[in-house]
Every structure is written in C-alpha cells, then in structure tokens.
Design an enzyme around this catalytic site. Structure first.
Site, PDB file in Angstrom:
ATOM      1  N   CYS A  86       0.844  -1.204   0.000  1.00 58.36           N
ATOM      2  CA  CYS A  86       0.000   0.000   0.000  1.00 58.36           C
ATOM      3  C   CYS A  86       0.882   1.258   0.000  1.00 58.36           C
ATOM      4  CB  CYS A  86      -0.962  -0.048   1.180  1.00 58.36           C
ATOM      5  SG  CYS A  86      -2.308   1.129   1.024  1.00 58.36           S
ATOM      6  N   HIS A 201      -3.523  -5.620   0.719  1.00 52.54           N
ATOM      7  CA  HIS A 201      -2.855  -5.884   1.999  1.00 52.54           C
ATOM      8  C   HIS A 201      -2.773  -7.382   2.296  1.00 52.54           C
ATOM      9  CE1 HIS A 201      -2.541  -1.767   3.641  1.00 52.54           C
ATOM     10  NE2 HIS A 201      -3.591  -1.524   2.870  1.00 52.54           N
ATOM     11  N   GLU A 203      -1.144  -8.818   4.645  1.00 47.53           N
ATOM     12  CA  GLU A 203      -1.149  -9.054   6.097  1.00 47.53           C
ATOM     13  C   GLU A 203      -2.574  -9.086   6.641  1.00 47.53           C
ATOM     14  OE1 GLU A 203      -0.590  -6.312   4.629  1.00 47.53           O
ATOM     15  OE2 GLU A 203      -1.228  -4.562   5.784  1.00 47.53           O
TER      16      GLU A 203
END
Lengths: 228, 333
Positions: A86, A201, A203
């Site tokens: 990002c 993302h 994660e």
C-alpha cells in the site's frame, strides 16, 4: 533471521505485518525512518502501509526522502527482499525503485473493501505457490497505477506485473478494477524478483478468521527464500 | 585587440572565459550627444566598480568581476551582455521626471523597477517586460530574476550609502549571460550609473553634475570613492527571497478531483466553465539573494521532490522581499 518493518510517522499497518510474521515464527522488528544503519543487518524489509508523513506532497513523497529510503537502493542491489504494501508500494515508486506512480482513484473515493487479484508474473520467488485467485482487502485513496505508455510497455515486456485486479472467476475486467489502474495493475515486481510492491494488503488476508488467508503465502515465500 | 569599444570602456577578449575591461576617461550624456574627456575619471569609476562589486560579492551576489589588473583595468568573466538594462528608482529624477512631467524628489513607497532597451539610436527606450520577452531580448525567467536581483541590490546599496551619508536615488544595472546560462551582474557600478545625493544637503554627487553642468564632476566622484573606502564594517543584511512553486498535473493525466470540482461548479450554475484542474502550490523562503544558482537549486527541489515528473509539471515564480515590506507584511497579520 531478521526482517524489518518500517514505521514512519503515520504508518499504521506495521503491527498487522508483525503479527503475520510472528505467526510464521519470525520476529519482525520495527525500523524507524532514521535507522538507516540497521538495514545492513536485515535479511529483508517490509514497508508497511498507512499514511507516512500524512501523505504530504504525494503519498510516500516525504518518506521517500528519509534516511532509510536513501538506503533502499543499496538494499535492493544487494539482492535482499523488499515488500512494499500500500503506502509501501507508493514509497517504492517515489524512490524510483519500482516504475510509475500511484495517484488518485478514479472514483475520488477512499476505497476500503475486499477485492480479487491474480498473479501475473512468475519469475519472483515471492510469487510462487499462490492461490489462482486471491481474495484480499484494499484500503486506499491513491491506488490508481499510472505510467506513460512506454513505461507500461516496459513493465509488460519485463514481466513486472505481479498482480492484476480480477473478478471472482479470475477474469481481468474493467468492472473488477477498483481504482482505474492502468492494465488493472495491483502490484509490481522488479526484474530481479526481489522487490515486490502491491496496493492490496496481504497481512490483512493472512488468517482465515480475518476472512481470507490467501495473502499469507507471500510471507511464507519470503521466509523460505531467506532460509535458503 | 579591442573586441568592443563603448562610450567609456573598451573590452578585450582574453580567452573563452575571460575579458579585460579598460576604463577610459571619456564621459558622455544624452546618448553620446554631449561628450568630454575628464582626467582620472577612468581610474575612479574603475575603482568604485571594484569596491561595489566586492561588496555585492560579499552579500552573495554573482558578478562578472574577477580581479583588478590595474587601477583602470579589470579582469572579468566573459558574458553576453543582455540588451535590456534594469533601472531601480527610490526617488524620482532624470528621465522618469521628463517622461511623465513629475517633479524631482518624490520618494516612492516601494522601489520602482524599469526595463530599458540598450539602443542609442532609439534613445534607450523604456520597454515592458512582456515586450522584452516577446521580442526575445531576454527570457521570462531572466526578466523575473533580473528584477529580483535588482531589488536585492537596491536594499544592499541603500544600506551601504546610508553609512557614508549618501542617499541612493536610483541606479542602473546591466546583466550578462555566461555560456552555461548563468546570469551575472556585469558592466560597471559607479557614479556614472547611479544618482547619489548628499543626505543632509541634497547636493548631487553623480553624473548629473556633468549632465547639468554643475562642475567639479571628478571632485565628487572621488569623494564617493573615498567614502566607500572608509567603510570599516559592512552593515548586516538578511536577504529573503521567496519562490512560489506551482505544481500541476500534466495535461495527459486524468485529474479526478478536478473533474468532481468541475461538476460541482456546473451544478451550481456556472455553465461557462470549460474544465477544472487542481494543483498544489508551495511557497519556499530562502535566506539568500536571488541568483541563477539559487534558481537551479529551486528547480532541482521542484523536479526531484516537490513534483513527480511522471504526472506533474511545475512553474516557478521567484521574488525578492525587502526587509521592510516583510515587516509590514507581518504587521498586517
């Protein structure tokens, strides 16, 4: 094994990245903007998302001038791995380590939602064994990938498109492009395969209780690659 | 070999980079209609110029002066003299009064800047900046920089002459362009190129003594030089140049925020709007006098950091703020 996770003022994803790494038995350590000397001792670096320096000037624009960012080129040249997520992707473009730029979404809205991406490039070890279609969240205002026509040609001929936005069947369509990125580009990888930048993302898609764990493989690949 | 012979000086090209400038004893006025030889004038103007160039150099101005060869000969950087000279006026006098019919001695609230074409045949006519740029005498960038430098030089010279009880009425500057495109203060800066009045009495000390047949031209020129040489310590001067950098999205790049603004304005009934593009503006203040070097630095900042050349263009507007106007500015707030 030492994996650094950058923390600029305004970074807000570093703990999520560290949690994903911890679950794979790697202790991620925070790297602050002035800790450029620490980079030498790291095996890899994750540039976490957020709004570094309030995204003043341009997203990632100020972070790209920081002492840590000045060392990123050496880091890249040494063949070590960097994953920019990002705002991290935006920083990699601002430092010119990856080509192009991420600019305002076509809708002029901040987009926070689950989308689908598929892997395009195959040469990077970071992109191996990924699910054919990855359900993963995005959260950005400036995620529209842009480069001039020559730049786009080079990206494609260099096999640098890591991910494309697609629909749930893996079709790369205009409707599945959330922000107006050229060529539906959601992520890039360099020719050497050690630098990955992506707007989605991974994660936040690393545990099934979050709604998807299909992003986890990227961190698995990173750790496996460092072990080799 | 004399490469160029002017009304009061000869220029000899020494090599690609340097010239020698010889100051003669000639003095002339009214586009050379009135002329004479005055003993010592060459030496005095040469030494006055040396002194003032050295002073300006200490404050950070870039000039063509390298060193003194003898009392009437200078070693200078080779430049192309721009065909436009800049006049800065603090008090009305000379051609300004003649042109508009104003009386001499009006004190301007802000220094006035005027551009003139160096052209004896047409009596060095006044020219607007836009005409000077349009006719390619100078570039727009040079015009802006020349004005900014002149304003800063004015502030320094006012302080210098104030120290030695002289009032700076007006002065003329000439600029030269090096092969690398750097803008330098050139020609001479002396009692021939400025008006100086005795602070207490208003007595004229400059070339007007010659123009108006007041006599004792050399006595007064010499006095100015002696007073300049008597200065022990240069006055403090804190320069403040500001530059406005306007960053715009390139035409080829979509501007969603501009589009949204456009639609909103259209909905409000402003139907004649063709398009809206949004950009950014940065105002940067430098503690330096304006110069080509400063300008290059600003360009580097703008290109490498403030804008992303892939999607953005930038435009620069360099200005010089006087210390006085800056104070007033703060008081207003």
């Amino acid at each position: 094994m030492r994996i650094g996770v950058t923390k600029f003022p305004g970074t807000n994803n570093e703990q999520d990245v560290i949690r994903a790494l911890n679950s794979l038995n790697v202790k991620g350590e925070l790297i602050y903007p002035w800790e450029n000397k620490k980079l030498e001792d790291l095996n890899a670096l994750v540039i976490a998302g957020g709004f570094s320096y309030g995204d003043y000037l341009r997203p990632g624009g100020i972070a790209a001038q920081s002492p840590v960012a000045e060392k990123l080129i050496d880091f890249e040249e040494s063949g070590k791995f960097i994953i920019g997520i990002c705002n991290g992707f935006q920083i990699l473009c601002e430092t010119k380590i990856l080509p192009g730029v991420l600019t305002t979404n076509l809708s002029t809205k901040f987009i926070c939602k689950w989308i689908n991406i598929k892997t395009e490039s195959t040469h990077s070890p970071l992109l191996q064994n990924l699910a054919p279609i990855i359900r993963i969240p995005i959260a950005h205002y400036e995620g529209r990938y842009y480069d001039d026509s020559n730049g786009i040609k080079k990206i494609i001929s260099d096999d640098s498109v890591a991910f494309c936005y697609c629909d749930e069947y893996g079709e790369i369509t205009q409707e599945s492009n959330p922000n107006g990125s050229l060529e539906n580009i959601a992520g890039l990888v360099n020719a050497k395969g050690n630098i990955l930048g992506m707007m989605p993302h991974p994660e936040r898609a690393s545990f099934s209780y979050l709604g998807s764990n299909l992003g986890r493989q990227i961190f698995v690949n990173l750790i496996e690659e460092i072990k080799c | 070999m004399v490469t160029y012979s002017g009304k009061a000086k000869d220029v000899i090209a020494l090599n690609d980079k340097e010239v020698q400038i010889n100051f003669r004893d000639s003095i002339s006025a009214f586009d050379g209609v009135k002329k004479e030889e005055l003993a010592e004038k060459g030496i005095i103007n040469c030494l006055t110029s040396v002194k003032l160039f050295e002073i300006l150099d200490k404050y950070g101005f870039k000039t063509h002066f390298i060193s003194k060869i003898s009392d009437s000969k200078l070693l200078c950087k080779k430049v192309t003299i721009l065909p436009i000279e800049v006049v800065c006026r603090n008090i009305s006098a000379g051609s300004f009064c003649k042109r508009y019919g104003f009386e001499e001695g009006i004190r301007f609230e802000q220094p006035l800047i005027e551009f003139f074409v160096k052209d004896d045949e047409h009596h060095d006519p006044l020219i607007t900046e836009s005409v000077a740029v349009q006719m390619k005498f100078i570039t727009e960038n040079e015009a802006i920089l020349m004005e900014a430098i002149t304003r800063a030089v004015n502030e320094v010279l006012i302080k210098i002459f104030d120290l030695i009880s002289l009032q700076l009425v007006d002065f003329k500057l000439e600029f030269g362009r090096t092969t690398e495109g750097q803008l330098l203060l050139a020609d001479e800066i002396s009692a021939d190129t400025m008006r100086l009045w005795e602070k207490k009495t208003g007595e004229k000390k400059d070339k007007d003594r010659y123009r108006q047949d007041l006599g004792d031209v050399i006595v007064h020129y010499k006095d100015i030089l002696e007073r300049l040489n008597s200065i022990q310590k240069l006055p403090d001067y804190k320069p403040l140049s500001t530059v406005q950098v306007i960053i715009k999205l390139r035409k080829s790049v979509l501007d969603p925020a501009g589009e949204v603004t456009f639609h909103s304005l259209s909905r409000k009934g402003f139907k004649r709007i063709e398009s809206v593009r949004l950009g950014k503006s940065a105002e940067i203040a430098f503690n330096a006098v304006p110069s080509s070097v400063l300008q290059s630095e600003i360009e580097e900042i703008s290109e490498k950091i403030l804008s992303n050349p892939l999607i953005e263009d930038f435009e620069l507007k360099i200005r010089h703020h006087s210390e006085k106007s800056e104070k007033e500015h703060f008081q207003e707030k």
